[in-house]
Structure formats: C-alpha cells, structure tokens
Design an enzyme around this catalytic site. Structure first.
Site, short mmCIF file in Angstrom:
data_model
loop_
_atom_site.label_atom_id
_atom_site.label_comp_id
_atom_site.label_asym_id
_atom_site.label_seq_id
_atom_site.Cartn_x
_atom_site.Cartn_y
_atom_site.Cartn_z
N GLY A 1 31.61 -16.10 19.19
CA GLY A 1 31.67 -13.97 19.34
C GLY A 1 31.74 -13.47 20.85
O GLY A 1 32.16 -13.70 21.52
N SER A 2 29.99 -13.15 20.98
CA SER A 2 29.29 -12.68 22.14
C SER A 2 29.56 -14.30 23.01
O SER A 2 29.67 -13.49 24.06
CB SER A 2 28.55 -11.94 21.61
OG SER A 2 28.27 -10.86 20.50
N GLU B 1 35.36 -5.91 22.05
CA GLU B 1 35.31 -6.36 23.93
C GLU B 1 34.20 -6.29 24.22
O GLU B 1 34.00 -5.04 25.51
CB GLU B 1 36.41 -5.18 24.64
CG GLU B 1 37.43 -5.33 23.64
CD GLU B 1 38.58 -4.62 24.47
OE1 GLU B 1 38.31 -4.35 25.49
OE2 GLU B 1 40.03 -4.67 24.09
C1 LIG Z 1 38.75 -4.48 14.45
C2 LIG Z 1 38.66 -5.26 16.03
C3 LIG Z 1 39.74 -6.68 16.57
C4 LIG Z 1 39.38 -7.52 17.85
N1 LIG Z 1 40.68 -7.63 18.62
C5 LIG Z 1 39.57 -9.01 19.31
C6 LIG Z 1 40.87 -9.61 19.97
O1 LIG Z 1 42.14 -8.66 20.17
N2 LIG Z 1 40.75 -10.21 20.74
C7 LIG Z 1 40.05 -11.01 20.69
O2 LIG Z 1 39.38 -12.01 21.34
N3 LIG Z 1 38.46 -10.51 19.46
C8 LIG Z 1 39.17 -10.02 19.19
N4 LIG Z 1 38.26 -9.13 18.17
C9 LIG Z 1 36.74 -10.05 17.86
C10 LIG Z 1 35.79 -9.33 18.79
O3 LIG Z 1 35.63 -9.43 19.97
C11 LIG Z 1 33.87 -10.15 18.51
O4 LIG Z 1 33.90 -9.56 17.19
C12 LIG Z 1 33.03 -9.55 19.04
O5 LIG Z 1 33.10 -9.85 20.21
C13 LIG Z 1 31.30 -9.84 18.49
O6 LIG Z 1 32.03 -11.14 18.44
P1 LIG Z 1 31.65 -11.73 16.81
O7 LIG Z 1 31.72 -10.47 15.89
O8 LIG Z 1 31.28 -13.04 17.13
O9 LIG Z 1 29.41 -11.26 16.84
P2 LIG Z 1 28.13 -12.08 16.96
O10 LIG Z 1 28.52 -12.42 18.34
O11 LIG Z 1 28.07 -12.83 16.30
O12 LIG Z 1 27.09 -11.37 17.41
C14 LIG Z 1 26.96 -10.36 15.73
C15 LIG Z 1 25.44 -9.16 16.49
O13 LIG Z 1 24.22 -10.13 16.86
C16 LIG Z 1 24.78 -8.90 17.63
N5 LIG Z 1 24.30 -10.33 19.42
C17 LIG Z 1 24.99 -11.91 19.82
N6 LIG Z 1 24.37 -12.34 20.54
C18 LIG Z 1 22.81 -11.33 21.17
C19 LIG Z 1 22.21 -11.57 22.33
N7 LIG Z 1 22.02 -12.69 23.05
N8 LIG Z 1 21.84 -10.44 22.25
C20 LIG Z 1 21.83 -9.31 20.95
N9 LIG Z 1 22.47 -8.75 20.43
C21 LIG Z 1 23.21 -10.14 19.98
C22 LIG Z 1 25.04 -9.17 18.27
O14 LIG Z 1 25.91 -7.83 19.27
C23 LIG Z 1 25.97 -8.13 17.16
O15 LIG Z 1 25.13 -7.75 16.98
C24 LIG Z 1 37.84 -7.97 16.97
C25 LIG Z 1 37.43 -7.65 15.83
C26 LIG Z 1 37.43 -6.61 15.95
C27 LIG Z 1 36.17 -5.78 14.21
#
Ligand SMILES: Cc1cc2nc3c(=O)[nH]c(=O)nc-3n(C[C@H](O)[C@H](O)[C@H](O)COP(=O)(O)OP(=O)(O)OC[C@H]3O[C@@H](n4cnc5c(N)ncnc54)[C@H](O)[C@@H]3O)c2cc1C
Length: 381
Positions: free
Chosen positions: A130-131, A358
C-alpha cells in the site's frame, strides 16, 4: 482570485461554463449511474478537456497543468466521483502515455484517450504493498516477445470500468516496470465494486492477472524504471487530489453560506449568530489557503520531483481541511445536514478518502519532512 493570469481566469470561466453545460449530458444531474460517467467523460473529451496540457499537434490545448487542476476542482465541487474518474484518467493514465510512451504508443493510444472514447486507470496497490508500493509482488516474466503478468491489484479506481490501465509489475532481474494493459486482455479479471464509505458511484475493485500475456510494445518507459514513473505520476496525482478536496471545500462553503442565510431560528437567520459566523469565516479562510497552495503546486508541476514536498503539502492541507469543514457544513445544516436527501452528508463521506489515496496523510508528512531534512529549499515556495 488575484493570483490568476488573464488566460487562467478565462480558462476558469470556460470550465465553469462547461460544468454548467454538462448538466444536460447524462450524469450531469449528479449522483448518477456509473454508465452515465462514460457519457460525461466522453463529453468532456468532445470539448477538448482530456489531455489539455498536451501540445495542439498532439490533440491537446497546450494549457498549463493548473488548467487541468481547475477542471478537477470544478468537477469536484459538483460531484467528487466524476472528479476522481476524470483525475485518474488524465493525471495518472493519459499523462503516463504522454510522458513515457514512445512515438508509436502515443499514436496508438492518445487519440482515443483524448477523445474520451477510451478511458484509463492506474494500478499499483496490492495486498501487501500500500504505502510501501515499492514492495509490490505482481510479476511480469519475459516470454515470447512479451511478458506474462501474474498478481492481484487491490482497490483500483475504475477497475472493470476503465478500458485500460497503467499497471506496475516486477520484471525478474530488472525491477518494477510499467505496462499498459487493456481490459479485454485474456487472463485479466476484475472483482465486484467494493461498497465504500463514500464516492457512492465510483467503481473501485481488484484486478487479477492470471498469466495475462502483455506484448513488449505495451511496456511504458525502460525496464526497471516503473517505480520512478509511479512517483512522478503521483506528484501530479497528489495535486489532482488536492484539487478534488478544494472542490469539496467550495461545495461546503457555498452550501453552508446559502443555508445559514435562509434558515431562521429565534426569529432571525442563523447566519446572524456569531457561532455560525466563526465556522463560516474559518471555512472560507481554509478554502482560500487550500486553493492558493493547490494552484501554486499545480503551477510548479513542471519542476517535477524537486517540488515533491510542495505537492504533498497541497494534498495534506486541502484534504484535512475538506474533512474538517465537511463536518462543519453538516453542523451548520443542523439535523437536516445528517439526512441524505439534503445532499450535504456525502461531502463528509467523499472527503475522507482524499486523506487516504495517492499517499496517506502520514506518508505525505514523511515526504515533506524527509526532504526538509535533506536540503529542500522551502524558501522557494
Ligand atoms: C477509494 C479508493 C480508491 C483507490 N484507487 C486506487 C487506484 O486507482 N490505484 C491504486 O493503485 N491504488 C488505489 N487505492 C489504494 C490507495 O492508494 C491505498 O489505500 C493507499 O496508498 C494506502 O495504502 P493502504 O490502504 O495499503 O494502507 P497502509 O499502507 O497499510 O497504511 C495503513 C496505515 O498505516 C499508515 N502508515 C503506513 N506506513 C507508514 C509509515 N511509514 N509511517 C507512518 N504511518 C504509516 C498509513 O498512513 C495508514 O494510516 C485506492 C484506495 C481507495 C480507498
């Protein structure tokens, strides 16, 4: 706003006119069926508003990135769903083909993308990536003059709805690489749209690749360049999401101002009470600050990754303020603000995701801080 040049002001007037005119196109009356968004985006294409930054010889308008940003903002003020579908198609997909496609790829895909006959998405996120997008596990194994793609992308905007996607996958021994994958490629499958907190008419779903064969000429950029491409596109994408948040803020302010002057309690409009005035004043000030920061980030988009912290600042600030003032907009509307039929509660539901996709607010602050601590010239803002 004073900071706009004459050309930019004209562009904004035109965009506002087009948003009003688009209401006669299916989907223009808001909260529409997903199919209507196709008609809407095709209509925006017919007006020349996909790929506005491309030079005229390639079918664009040669306008600044700020103009594209103002389109996202204006659409989001009307409907955040449509703004997102437009933003992903333009800022993440069409820009990818334009910036990283070779001559043949540009000729193959750009005409339809510009016209809105074909629409494109962007797929990087996975279950474990994700991130930390760089840890993605989807693989593209070289085979027969192309690549066999295997893996699952999660939560992809427009999955199963867009016609093609920029997909990021790991090529063994080369690293993350970008590909254009057409939706009807054998071995490409789509999950059902996810029920979500907001963005009720945006399809978001998984994309599955089960040995889908992608020809070599669908590779965008160099082998192993994919992660840098994704980060570059997300720089623009973050400005786009900041604009989506600014549009939501504008909707909060416009709706709240109108309601506060019309709703009477204790014999006078609630706008006469200082408690309401303070909320309106703060909303207007934050709206102005978010818009100015977003416009400045858009203007500096040509500077690329040097201004990455500025793009992150715009998104972090605007998205946070959109959530805060969507809550205030509901508060100003009282109990009616909580009712679906009033059409204000969705501003809160739609705004929340601007703090997530994003780049989450936490990741954006990491980007800002790490650059600050590594010599970013903050005085250049
Ligand atoms: C409606 C919607 C549309 C989307 N559309 C797309 C798309 O078109 N294409 C695509 O590729 N993705 C898409 N996404 C995915 C989106 O980009 C991800 O949800 C986002 O990048 C976060 O990743 P994650 O959900 O896995 O959260 P995680 O990375 O698992 O994060 C969970 C929590 O931990 C925190 N965290 C993570 N790492 C750290 C760190 N190093 N330090 C501090 N805090 C941290 C985050 O900020 C968050 O609060 C979409 C998501 C949604 C909800």
């Amino acid at each position: 706003m004073a900071s706009l040049s004459e050309e930019e002001q004209q562009a904004r007037e035109t965009i506002r006119y087009l948003v009003a005119a688009s209401r006669s196109v299916p989907g223009g009356a808001l909260a529409s069926a997903r199919e209507d968004w196709r008609a809407q985006l095709a209509w925006w294409g017919s007006q020349g508003y996909h790929g506005v930054t491309l030079p005229p010889e390639w079918g664009g308008q040669g306008k600044s990135f700020l103009v594209q940003t103002m389109v996202v903002e204006a659409l989001a003020e009307a409907d955040a769903n449509l703004a997102l579908l437009y933003e992903v198609h333009n800022t993440l997909h069409l820009e990818a083909v334009w910036r990283y496609g070779d001559e043949a790829q540009r000729r193959r895909w750009l005409p339809d993308l510009l016209a809105g006959r074909r629409l494109g998405g962007f797929a990087v996120t996975e279950e474990e990536a994700g991130s930390d997008a760089e840890s993605l596990a989807t693989v593209a194994v070289p085979e027969g003059g192309g690549y066999r793609l295997s893996g699952v992308k999660r939560m992809i905007t427009g999955a199963g709805w867009y016609d093609q996607y920029v997909v990021f996958a790991r090529v063994p021994e080369a690293g993350i690489t970008a590909f254009v994958v057409e939706a009807d490629t054998p071995g490409v499958g789509f999950g059902s749209p996810e029920p979500m907190l907001g963005l009720d008419s945006t399809p978001v779903a998984d994309i599955t690749f089960e040995g889908a064969w992608i020809p070599e000429d669908h590779r965008l950029g160099e082998l192993g360049q994919g992660y840098a491409i994704a980060l570059d596109l997300l720089d623009g994408g973050r400005v786009g999401i900041a604009a989506q948040a600014v549009g939501i803020l504008a909707a909060c302010l416009g709706r709240s101002l109108a309601f506060a002057q019309q709703r009477r309690q204790f014999g006078r409009p609630i706008a006469r009470y200082q408690g309401i005035q303070w909320m309106l004043a703060e909303m207007a000030t934050d709206f102005a600050a978010a818009r100015l920061l977003t416009y400045e980030a858009a203007r500096r988009r040509p500077e690329g990754e040097r201004q990455r912290p500025l793009y992150a600042m715009a998104k972090w600030f605007a998205s946070r303020k959109a959530v805060q003032h969507a809550l205030n907009a509901i508060q100003i509307h009282g109990g009616r603000g909580y009712l679906r039929k009033t059409g204000v509660e969705h501003l809160l539901r739609d705004s929340k995701v601007t703090e997530l996709y994003e780049g989450t607010s936490e990741i954006l602050r990491l980007v800002i801080a790490s650059r600050l601590l590594n010599g970013y010239n903050w005085d250049s803002i």
